[in-house]
Every structure is written in structure tokens, then in C-alpha cells.
Design an enzyme around this catalytic site. Structure first.
Site, PDB file in Angstrom:
ATOM      1  N   LYS A 173     141.738 -39.106  26.479  1.00  0.00           N
ATOM      2  CA  LYS A 173     140.995 -39.798  27.543  1.00  0.00           C
ATOM      3  C   LYS A 173     140.208 -38.758  28.336  1.00  0.00           C
ATOM      4  CE  LYS A 173     141.352 -40.767  31.819  1.00  0.00           C
ATOM      5  NZ  LYS A 173     139.929 -40.779  32.190  1.00  0.00           N
ATOM      6  N   GLU A 248     147.662 -28.458  34.012  1.00  0.00           N
ATOM      7  CA  GLU A 248     146.935 -27.343  34.629  1.00  0.00           C
ATOM      8  C   GLU A 248     146.156 -27.951  35.773  1.00  0.00           C
ATOM      9  OE1 GLU A 248     144.583 -25.086  36.074  1.00  0.00           O
ATOM     10  OE2 GLU A 248     143.321 -25.313  34.301  1.00  0.00           O
ATOM     11  N   CYS A 282     138.363 -24.085  37.536  1.00  0.00           N
ATOM     12  CA  CYS A 282     139.653 -23.877  38.201  1.00  0.00           C
ATOM     13  C   CYS A 282     139.927 -22.393  38.386  1.00  0.00           C
ATOM     14  CB  CYS A 282     140.784 -24.590  37.473  1.00  0.00           C
ATOM     15  SG  CYS A 282     140.649 -24.498  35.718  1.00  0.00           S
ATOM     16  N   GLU A 380     141.678 -25.949  47.577  1.00  0.00           N
ATOM     17  CA  GLU A 380     140.654 -25.858  46.538  1.00  0.00           C
ATOM     18  C   GLU A 380     139.457 -26.733  46.912  1.00  0.00           C
ATOM     19  OE1 GLU A 380     141.459 -27.598  42.604  1.00  0.00           O
ATOM     20  OE2 GLU A 380     140.788 -25.692  41.744  1.00  0.00           O
TER      21      GLU A 380
HETATM   22  P1  ADP Z   1     139.230 -34.248  39.014  1.00  0.00           P
HETATM   23  O1  ADP Z   1     139.255 -33.948  40.467  1.00  0.00           O
HETATM   24  O2  ADP Z   1     139.019 -33.063  38.143  1.00  0.00           O
HETATM   25  O3  ADP Z   1     138.410 -35.420  38.636  1.00  0.00           O
HETATM   26  P2  ADP Z   1     141.562 -35.861  38.502  1.00  0.00           P
HETATM   27  O4  ADP Z   1     142.965 -35.405  38.548  1.00  0.00           O
HETATM   28  O5  ADP Z   1     141.138 -36.939  39.420  1.00  0.00           O
HETATM   29  O6  ADP Z   1     140.726 -34.539  38.682  1.00  0.00           O
HETATM   30  O7  ADP Z   1     141.165 -36.310  37.024  1.00  0.00           O
HETATM   31  C1  ADP Z   1     141.525 -35.608  35.868  1.00  0.00           C
HETATM   32  C2  ADP Z   1     141.764 -36.601  34.739  1.00  0.00           C
HETATM   33  O8  ADP Z   1     142.904 -37.389  35.061  1.00  0.00           O
HETATM   34  C3  ADP Z   1     140.617 -37.580  34.538  1.00  0.00           C
HETATM   35  O9  ADP Z   1     140.463 -37.854  33.160  1.00  0.00           O
HETATM   36  C4  ADP Z   1     141.104 -38.798  35.284  1.00  0.00           C
HETATM   37  O10 ADP Z   1     140.513 -40.004  34.848  1.00  0.00           O
HETATM   38  C5  ADP Z   1     142.583 -38.767  34.975  1.00  0.00           C
HETATM   39  N1  ADP Z   1     143.418 -39.541  35.905  1.00  0.00           N
HETATM   40  C6  ADP Z   1     143.148 -39.857  37.194  1.00  0.00           C
HETATM   41  N2  ADP Z   1     144.146 -40.609  37.713  1.00  0.00           N
HETATM   42  C7  ADP Z   1     145.078 -40.765  36.745  1.00  0.00           C
HETATM   43  C8  ADP Z   1     146.351 -41.442  36.659  1.00  0.00           C
HETATM   44  N3  ADP Z   1     146.851 -42.101  37.688  1.00  0.00           N
HETATM   45  N4  ADP Z   1     147.032 -41.387  35.489  1.00  0.00           N
HETATM   46  C9  ADP Z   1     146.529 -40.693  34.438  1.00  0.00           C
HETATM   47  N5  ADP Z   1     145.357 -40.057  34.452  1.00  0.00           N
HETATM   48  C10 ADP Z   1     144.622 -40.081  35.581  1.00  0.00           C
END
Ligand code: ADP
Length: 488
Positions: A173, A248, A282, A380
Site C-alpha cells: 500500500k 521506520e 527522514c 520533526e
Molecule cells: P506521512 O507523514 O509520511 O504521510 P503517515 O504515517 O501518515 O506518514 O503515512 C505513512 C503510510 O502509512 C501511508 O501509506 C499511509 O497511508 C499509511 N497509514 C496512515 N494511517 C494508517 C493506519 N491507521 N494504518 C495503516 N497505515 C496507515
């Protein structure tokens, strides 16, 4: 453009009426694609497709699996410029950096292609007579990969390549902001000969598709890169059902500059670490701890380097600094700039949105005289914002550098070997640099961090492969008689 959902070897149209809009952050009127958003039910179908395909893939000899990755590397080389342009268009990074990322991902494919010949166990002596004991590494089964937007090619590659060569089936995903590069990766794996169902792609929201992957009992491992808040919650949920997890989750990477440093080299490294990729790495350099004797000239040089950066669309070959990835990220950058100003930091340069450009551009920003306890020095930002503080000894500098929750990368500029090695020992990070920026990672080197940055195994390298396998210990008795009862 494909639908974004690829499962069981077919591009598949999700039933949802919602869409994932893929915009160019350098010019949001440029709509790259509009993908129908996959739902949780679509994610489950992808997991089922992976489950159905995993046995055949597991039984394919590992060197043969490696050859599929080798072909993927060849195809990626052929499509390199298209991948780089797609990435620049959807993420905003400048084209030179995008090309570098494509090359790095190809090296990762090559590294893990070769790993197909080296998925090794160990032979160990047994306590019992006439017994041969050894270990083998077996694939886990179906694994879920959840990736962020900042390295739309390299991170999906460095998670999927070891997973595939180890014999797992994958459900990826990608981030909603950068799905188009992941679509190309799926096309490459298909052309390279990854069998139907072994690699699946689901474009949808984290809350829906991501959660469905994390919670599904058939997903034996989850590899995540993203924010700390999402990563820690996901870790707890996956752990509840006994799944393996690696996360990470960002950094707040410091560079210490001592009076004996080569200042010109230090300034160039800090500027490229802070402003390269618009600070959206990062491993970005976001903090400097400078000795008071050289702080003034160092800040002057940083200021001059930042002033020389040309902002603009990444597809223009002459651009040095691209946009923030999204309107939200732009607001985050500006909010943190406001916080730093309120906290009393001295703004040396930047601090504003570049309104003359159509996209989400923030000026390269430097704050001096930043208090180590302030938010701009601990949290960050993920933008082109650098904070400078001072310390008059290595011990004091280390205390400041280590005084944050993150532990990804750190660097020191000094000519003194004792000081450098003391720093290597004491820096609370997963990756240490001497006399260079905090950024960088290579296929053969473990990547990741400590403290709130990382849980689970390091990525890339042999450790990255180990994450996607489990050990089996084998006992073979070749004696004429059975063991005495007490030995069993
Ligand atoms: P960023 O700030 O880099 O967007 P996120 O942690 O929001 O970081 O997103 C990183 C990945 O995790 C994306 O692919 C996002 O869609 C996914 N993601 C966000 N929320 C969830 C969740 N509750 N469960 C699983 N994956 C998630």
C-alpha cells in the site's frame, strides 16, 4: 494510467466511488491521475490473492526468484527516466535527485537478486551423538508493506525486493500522495515475471486499506515507514496478533561542528542535508550543534549556500529546491517556522512561502540561537528548515544531539580521530557519519534507527532479508540406535 489496484496479476477496478487524486505539488492544477480508492474489502482480496499464490513462489528455487529481480532491475534501467519524471511530478523532488533515487533502487534490486544464491542457514554441532543440526531460513508467507510519499520508488523497492527473493507474497500500500511510481513498480514486476498474486498493489487510504493489512490474520509481517504516531499504533495492533513488525519512523538528525572542522566542507554538507529533497527525508539534517568559536562563520556560509538555491519545479533541470509535497505539508512547515519565531530563535534566512510560484514552495529557512529544549529543535518538521544551536565541548554537544526522542542519523565534523570515535560510540542513532551529511543509505548497508525512530529489524542489507524470513532448526539423527530417553 492504471487503476492502482493490481491483484492476482490483473489491474482491477475498485468498487469505491471515492478517488485518490494524484497532483503535482509544483503546480497543483496538473492532475497526474485520479485513482479509484481501494476499500478494506479490496485489500482483503489482495491478501487472499497473495495467500493463494505464495506456495508456488515459495517452492520456486531462491536463485530463480533472484533472477526475476535481476530482470526487474534491467526493466527499471530501461524505464529509468520515466520513473524519475513520474516521481518528480508527483512528489516534487528535483529531477537530479529523482534520477539518483532510481539508480539507488536498481542497486537494491541487483543486491537482492544476488541474495537469491545466499539465503543461508548455519550448521552447528549437536550435543547428542550421531546427530546433524542446522538451520534454514523460510519465508513468512503473506507480508504487508506500507510506504510513505518521500521516496516513492526506493522504499517500495527496498521493502518488496527482499520480501520477494525470500519467497513471500506481497501486498503493497503506497502513500496516497505518490501512487503513480508504485504503479510503475507493479508493471515492472509483472514484466519481469513475478507470478500472478505474488506482488499485489492496493492504492487507498491508510485508515482503510492500511488498517485492513495490519489487522488481517494472514499477513504474517508488516513493514512500515512513516510517521511515529501511525507506526507506533500499527506496531501495537500487529503485535496483538503476533505478527512481525518493522517500523521506520523519522528523525531529527544533528550535525556537530567542532573548531577543528573543515568549515567549507561542513557547510556544504549541512546545506545539502538540510535542503536537499526539500528537507523531506527522514535522514535530513535538521539540527546543527556548533562550537561557539566557529558558529558565526558557519552560519554565514550556510546563509550564502541557502541564498544561492534556485526554487522551482523539479522537472526544470536548473532547479535546486522543489516544493513541499502537499498543501498540508506546506502548512506544517509554516506552522513550525511560526513556532520557532515565537520561541525566540533568530531567523537568519527564509521563513516564508514563495508565493510567486504556483505550488507549495517554502523558502530554505535557517534559525540561529535556537534553544536545545525548544520544539523546533526536538520535533520533526519534514521541510527545508534548519536550526542551529551551540555547545562548547563534545560532551555538551552530545547531550544536546542525543536529547531528542528520535535516533536515526547523526554526523560530526572534526579532524580528531579520538573525538570522532568517541562520537561514534556515544551518538544514540542507528547511522553515524563522520565529516559528511546525515543522509544516505545503500543496498548492502543496514538502514534504520533507534529510540522512537525504529522498531524491528534494520532494512536493506542482510538484516532486511532476515526480517522477511524465519529460522527453522533441523535435527537429523543418523545413529543406528535411538537416543537414550533422557536426551529427548
Ligand atoms: P506521512 O507523514 O509520511 O504521510 P503517515 O504515517 O501518515 O506518514 O503515512 C505513512 C503510510 O502509512 C501511508 O501509506 C499511509 O497511508 C499509511 N497509514 C496512515 N494511517 C494508517 C493506519 N491507521 N494504518 C495503516 N497505515 C496507515
Amino acid at each position: 494510467m492504471r487503476t492502482g489496484s493490481y491483484l492476482a496479476g490483473q489491474w482491477f477496478h475498485p468498487s469505491s466511488t471515492r478517488t485518490v487524486r494524484n497532483l503535482n505539488p509544483a503546480d497543483p492544477s496538473d492532475v497526474i491521475a485520479e485513482f479509484p480508492a481501494a476499500s478494506a474489502a479490496d485489500a482483503v482480496r489482495a491478501i487472499e490473492a497473495a495467500k493463494a499464490a505464495v506456495r508456488g513462489w515459495r517452492e520456486t528455487p531462491a536463485p530463480e526468484r533472484g533472477r526475476v529481480l535481476w530482470r526487474a532491475a534491467d526493466i527499471a534501467r530501461r524505464r529509468a527516466e520515466e520513473i524519475a519524471q513520474t516521481m518528480t511530478r508527483e512528489e516534487g523532488k528535483i529531477i537530479r535527485e529523482a534520477r539518483g533515487e532510481v539508480t539507488r533502487g536498481i542497486a537494491v534490486l541487483e543486491y537482492y537478486a544476488g541474495a537469491g544464491f545466499r539465503i543461508a542457514g548455519r550448521t552447528l554441532p549437536a550435543e547428542a551423538r550421531d546427530t546433524f543440526t542446522y538451520t534454514i531460513r523460510r519465508p513468512l508467507g503473506v507480508v504487508g508493506l506500507i510506504t510513505p510519499w518521500n521516496f516513492p520508488w526506493a522504499i517500495p523497492v527496498w521493502k518488496s525486493a527482499p520480501a520477494l527473493v525470500a519467497g513471500n507474497a506481497v501486498v503493497l500500500k503506497p502513500a496516497e500522495l505518490t501512487p503513480a511510481t508504485a504503479v510503475i513498480l507493479a508493471e515492472i514486476y509483472e514484466e519481469a515475471g513475478v507470478p500472478a498474486g505474488v506482488f499485489n498493489l492496493v492504492v487507498g487510504s491508510g485508515g482503510e486499506v492500511g488498517s485492513a493489512i495490519v489487522d488481517h490474520p494472514d499477513v504474517r509481517a508488516v513493514s512500515f515507514t512513516g510517521s511515529n504516531a501511525v507506526g507506533m499504533a500499527l506496531y501495537a495492533r500487529a503485535a496483538q496478533r503476533g505478527a512481525k513488525v518493522t517500523c521506520e519512523m523519522g528523525g531529527k538528525n544533528a550535525v556537530i561542528v567542532l573548531p577543528d572542522a573543515n568549515l567549507e566542507k561542513a557547510a556544504a554538507a549541512i546545506a545539502s542535508g538540510a535542503f536537499g529533497s526539500t528537507g523531506q527525508r527522514c535522514t535530513a539534517t535538521s539540527r546543527v550543534v556548533a562550537h561557539p568559536d566557529i558558529r558565526g562563520p558557519l552560519v554565514e556560509q550556510l546563509d550564502a549556500l541557502a541564498a544561492a538555491l534556485k526554487m522551482g519545479a523539479g522537472l526544470d533541470e536548473t532547479t535546486d529546491l522543489g516544493p513541499a509535497v502537499s498543501a498540508d505539508q506546506l502548512q506544517t512547515d509554516l506552522r513550525y517556522i511560526g513556532i520557532a519565531t515565537d520561541e525566540g530563535a533568530r531567523l537568519v534566512r527564509g521563513g516564508r512561502q514563495h508565493e510567486a510560484l504556483p505550488g507549495y514552495f517554502v523558502e530554505p529557512t535557517i534559525f540561529d540561537q535556537v534553544a536545545p529544549g525548544s520544539r523546533i529543535f526536538r520535533e520533526e518538521v519534514f521541510g527545508p528548515v534548519l536550526a542551529v544551536s551551540t555547545a562548547s565541548s563534545l560532551a555538551a554537544a552530545l547531550e544536546i544531539a542525543n536529547g531528542v526522542e528520535y535516533g536515526l542519523a547523526a554526523s560530526i565534523f572534526t579532524q580528531d580521530i579520538d573525538t570522532a570515535l568517541r562520537f561514534v560510540e556515544e551518538a544514540e542513532v542507528g547511522m553515524v557519519h563522520i565529516n559528511e551529511a546525515t543522509v544516505g543509505g545503500e543496498a548492502q548497508l543496514p538502514f534504520g534507527g533507534s529510540k522512537s525512530t525504529g522498531v524491528g529489524e534494520r532494512e536493506m542489507s542482510e538484516e532486511g532479508l532476515h526480517f522477511f524470513t524465519e529460522l527453522k532448526t533441523v535435527f537429523v539423527n543418523y545413529g543406528a540406535n535411538g537416543k537414550p530417553l533422557s536426551m529427548r
